[in-house]
Design a protein around this motif. Structure first.
Motif, mmCIF file in Angstrom:
data_model
loop_
_atom_site.group_PDB
_atom_site.id
_atom_site.type_symbol
_atom_site.label_atom_id
_atom_site.label_comp_id
_atom_site.label_asym_id
_atom_site.label_seq_id
_atom_site.Cartn_x
_atom_site.Cartn_y
_atom_site.Cartn_z
ATOM 1 N N GLU A 47 31.007 20.774 -4.393
ATOM 2 C CA GLU A 47 30.222 21.240 -5.531
ATOM 3 C C GLU A 47 28.909 20.480 -5.705
ATOM 4 N N HIS A 53 30.738 27.203 -6.801
ATOM 5 C CA HIS A 53 31.769 28.041 -6.193
ATOM 6 C C HIS A 53 31.861 27.868 -4.674
ATOM 7 N N ASP A 56 35.474 27.675 -3.273
ATOM 8 C CA ASP A 56 36.457 28.693 -3.655
ATOM 9 C C ASP A 56 37.375 29.069 -2.504
ATOM 10 N N TYR A 57 36.821 29.223 -1.313
ATOM 11 C CA TYR A 57 37.633 29.630 -0.166
ATOM 12 C C TYR A 57 38.692 28.575 0.172
ATOM 13 N N PHE A 59 40.284 26.637 -2.011
ATOM 14 C CA PHE A 59 41.365 26.790 -2.984
ATOM 15 C C PHE A 59 42.175 28.057 -2.709
ATOM 16 N N LYS A 60 41.520 29.118 -2.269
ATOM 17 C CA LYS A 60 42.235 30.346 -1.919
ATOM 18 C C LYS A 60 43.159 30.115 -0.723
#
Length: 68
Positions: A47, A53, A56-57, A59-60
């Motif tokens: 970050e 964001h 994000d990938y 965490f996914k």
């Protein structure tokens, strides 16, 4: 640890090594996975720039791993 040394250690102890993130300025390894051991590691603060964001990938992928 350089990529070659890390790969030797990983293969001896855990199996396949996939290097996923390399620092553009100094070439240090910032992310890798050991698929045979179900391990993923990231060593940086995504970050920091340019936006909130960027990770994000990651965490996914982590969430998908927990579901399986």
């Amino acid at each position: 640890m350089d990529g070659e040394s890390l790969e030797k250690v990983a293969q001896k102890n855990f199996g396949k090594l996939d290097i996923s993130h390399v620092h553009l300025s100094d070439g240090t390894i910032e992310g890798f996975s050991l698929p045979d051991a179900n391990v993923t590691a990231i060593q940086y603060h995504p970050e920091a720039s340019p936006g909130p964001h960027d990770a994000d990938y990651l965490f996914k992928e982590f969430y998908a791993c927990l579901k399986n």
